[in-house]
Write a protein that holds these residues in place. Structure first.
Motif, PDB file in Angstrom:
ATOM      1  N   VAL A   1       0.840  -1.198   0.000  1.00 57.93           N
ATOM      2  CA  VAL A   1       0.000   0.000   0.000  1.00 57.93           C
ATOM      3  C   VAL A   1       0.873   1.245   0.000  1.00 57.93           C
ATOM      4  O   VAL A   1       0.616   2.206  -0.743  1.00 57.93           O
ATOM      5  N   ALA A   2       1.933   1.257   0.803  1.00 57.28           N
ATOM      6  CA  ALA A   2       2.832   2.412   0.848  1.00 57.28           C
ATOM      7  C   ALA A   2       3.481   2.654  -0.514  1.00 57.28           C
ATOM      8  O   ALA A   2       3.602   3.796  -0.959  1.00 57.28           O
ATOM      9  N   ILE A   3       3.873   1.588  -1.190  1.00 56.40           N
ATOM     10  CA  ILE A   3       4.479   1.711  -2.521  1.00 56.40           C
ATOM     11  C   ILE A   3       3.467   2.284  -3.509  1.00 56.40           C
ATOM     12  O   ILE A   3       3.776   3.194  -4.283  1.00 56.40           O
ATOM     13  N   ALA A   4       2.246   1.755  -3.493  1.00 56.40           N
ATOM     14  CA  ALA A   4       1.208   2.229  -4.415  1.00 56.40           C
ATOM     15  C   ALA A   4       0.875   3.693  -4.165  1.00 56.40           C
ATOM     16  O   ALA A   4       0.712   4.474  -5.116  1.00 56.40           O
ATOM     17  N   LEU A   5       0.774   4.107  -2.895  1.00 62.26           N
ATOM     18  CA  LEU A   5       0.449   5.492  -2.587  1.00 62.26           C
ATOM     19  C   LEU A   5       1.588   6.440  -2.968  1.00 62.26           C
ATOM     20  O   LEU A   5       1.340   7.546  -3.467  1.00 62.26           O
ATOM     21  N   ALA A   6       2.821   6.021  -2.749  1.00 59.44           N
ATOM     22  CA  ALA A   6       3.962   6.849  -3.145  1.00 59.44           C
ATOM     23  C   ALA A   6       3.997   7.020  -4.660  1.00 59.44           C
ATOM     24  O   ALA A   6       4.261   8.117  -5.163  1.00 59.44           O
ATOM     25  N   ASP A   7       3.711   5.955  -5.396  1.00 58.18           N
ATOM     26  CA  ASP A   7       3.669   6.020  -6.854  1.00 58.18           C
ATOM     27  C   ASP A   7       2.547   6.956  -7.310  1.00 58.18           C
ATOM     28  O   ASP A   7       2.718   7.735  -8.259  1.00 58.18           O
ATOM     29  N   LEU A   8       1.403   6.917  -6.640  1.00 60.70           N
ATOM     30  CA  LEU A   8       0.284   7.794  -6.977  1.00 60.70           C
ATOM     31  C   LEU A   8       0.659   9.253  -6.755  1.00 60.70           C
ATOM     32  O   LEU A   8       0.369  10.114  -7.591  1.00 60.70           O
ATOM     33  N   VAL A   9       1.311   9.553  -5.636  1.00 59.39           N
ATOM     34  CA  VAL A   9       1.718  10.928  -5.344  1.00 59.39           C
ATOM     35  C   VAL A   9       2.749  11.406  -6.369  1.00 59.39           C
ATOM     36  O   VAL A   9       2.676  12.527  -6.857  1.00 59.39           O
ATOM     37  N   GLU A  10       3.679  10.550  -6.703  1.00 57.00           N
ATOM     38  CA  GLU A  10       4.764  10.935  -7.605  1.00 57.00           C
ATOM     39  C   GLU A  10       4.302  11.067  -9.054  1.00 57.00           C
ATOM     40  O   GLU A  10       4.657  12.013  -9.743  1.00 57.00           O
ATOM     41  N   ARG A  11       3.499  10.116  -9.533  1.00 54.94           N
ATOM     42  CA  ARG A  11       3.160  10.076 -10.957  1.00 54.94           C
ATOM     43  C   ARG A  11       1.720  10.455 -11.266  1.00 54.94           C
ATOM     44  O   ARG A  11       1.351  10.562 -12.439  1.00 54.94           O
ATOM     45  N   GLY A  12       0.883  10.607 -10.247  1.00 57.14           N
ATOM     46  CA  GLY A  12      -0.493  11.034 -10.458  1.00 57.14           C
ATOM     47  C   GLY A  12      -1.260  10.096 -11.374  1.00 57.14           C
ATOM     48  O   GLY A  12      -1.306   8.886 -11.163  1.00 57.14           O
TER      49      GLY A  12
ATOM     50  N   ASP B   1      -0.592   8.956 -14.147  1.00 58.43           N
ATOM     51  CA  ASP B   1       0.241   7.970 -14.840  1.00 58.43           C
ATOM     52  C   ASP B   1       0.686   6.831 -13.921  1.00 58.43           C
ATOM     53  O   ASP B   1       1.448   5.957 -14.341  1.00 58.43           O
ATOM     54  N   SER B   2       0.242   6.829 -12.675  1.00 54.15           N
ATOM     55  CA  SER B   2       0.676   5.808 -11.722  1.00 54.15           C
ATOM     56  C   SER B   2       0.105   4.443 -12.084  1.00 54.15           C
ATOM     57  O   SER B   2      -0.917   4.326 -12.764  1.00 54.15           O
ATOM     58  N   ASP B   3       0.777   3.415 -11.621  1.00 48.83           N
ATOM     59  CA  ASP B   3       0.307   2.044 -11.848  1.00 48.83           C
ATOM     60  C   ASP B   3      -1.072   1.826 -11.220  1.00 48.83           C
ATOM     61  O   ASP B   3      -1.917   1.124 -11.784  1.00 48.83           O
ATOM     62  N   LEU B   4      -1.316   2.437 -10.070  1.00 46.60           N
ATOM     63  CA  LEU B   4      -2.596   2.278  -9.387  1.00 46.60           C
ATOM     64  C   LEU B   4      -3.734   2.824 -10.253  1.00 46.60           C
ATOM     65  O   LEU B   4      -4.742   2.141 -10.457  1.00 46.60           O
TER      66      LEU B   4
ATOM     67  N   ARG C   1      -4.246   0.562 -13.344  1.00 43.66           N
ATOM     68  CA  ARG C   1      -4.927  -0.698 -13.032  1.00 43.66           C
ATOM     69  C   ARG C   1      -6.397  -0.494 -12.680  1.00 43.66           C
ATOM     70  O   ARG C   1      -7.250  -1.283 -13.039  1.00 43.66           O
ATOM     71  N   LEU C   2      -6.702   0.589 -11.952  1.00 49.59           N
ATOM     72  CA  LEU C   2      -8.086   0.842 -11.561  1.00 49.59           C
ATOM     73  C   LEU C   2      -8.948   1.241 -12.765  1.00 49.59           C
ATOM     74  O   LEU C   2     -10.126   0.907 -12.806  1.00 49.59           O
ATOM     75  N   THR C   3      -8.378   1.961 -13.695  1.00 51.81           N
ATOM     76  CA  THR C   3      -9.154   2.356 -14.873  1.00 51.81           C
ATOM     77  C   THR C   3      -9.253   1.233 -15.895  1.00 51.81           C
ATOM     78  O   THR C   3     -10.144   1.257 -16.740  1.00 51.81           O
ATOM     79  N   ALA C   4      -8.376   0.247 -15.830  1.00 49.75           N
ATOM     80  CA  ALA C   4      -8.410  -0.872 -16.763  1.00 49.75           C
ATOM     81  C   ALA C   4      -9.471  -1.905 -16.370  1.00 49.75           C
ATOM     82  O   ALA C   4      -9.923  -2.664 -17.192  1.00 49.75           O
ATOM     83  N   SER C   5      -9.868  -1.917 -15.106  1.00 48.56           N
ATOM     84  CA  SER C   5     -10.823  -2.939 -14.648  1.00 48.56           C
ATOM     85  C   SER C   5     -12.241  -2.472 -14.694  1.00 48.56           C
ATOM     86  O   SER C   5     -12.611  -1.409 -14.947  1.00 48.56           O
TER      87      SER C   5
END
Length: 129
Positions: free
Chosen positions: A106-117, A119-122, A125-129
């Motif tokens: 969760v910490a990795i996913a949230l850090a990626d979201l903050v950094e890449r907005g 364009d984040s993997d989270l 993945r959420l928009t692909a499902s």
């Protein structure tokens, strides 16, 4: 056969301290103490990160957690999580529990979201499902 009494079944789980009054026949449950607070974060982690960079997010590790969240997962996801835990345990040589693995993920996913907005993997993945 002897069964335990109500005092044994419903005993206080806090530390036991003697009463202040002199006429006390025995100890009573002490006032509950608040859980120890997490150690203060280093000044470098407290300061806001420079624009465009993610803060150094980490899972909370092996500390007492006061909040709980229930997540339902499939049997396959649970087996994969358990397999990952065992691989990490073998590679790291120590006890790694599933909760710690999930908190770090969760910490990795949230850090990626903050950094890449967006364009984040989270988000991807959420928009692909």
């Amino acid at each position: 056969m002897s069964l335990p009494g109500a005092d044994e079944l419903f005993r206080a789980t806090a530390a036991v301290a003697p009463r202040a009054d002199a006429g006390s026949a025995g100890p009573t449950a002490a006032e509950p103490t608040p859980p120890p607070s997490a150690p203060p974060e280093p000044a470098a982690r407290q300061a806001a990160p420079p624009e465009g960079t993610a803060p150094d997010r980490r899972g909370t590790g092996r500390v007492r957690h006061n909040e709980k969240m229930t997540v339902y997962i499939s049997a396959d996801e649970l087996l994969e999580l358990e397999h990952a835990r065992l691989v990490l345990r073998r590679e790291l040589g120590g006890a790694v529990d599933r909760g710690r693995v999930v908190r770090e993920a969760v910490a990795i996913a949230l850090a990626d979201l903050v950094e890449r907005g967006a364009d984040s993997d989270l988000v991807r993945r959420l928009t692909a499902s």
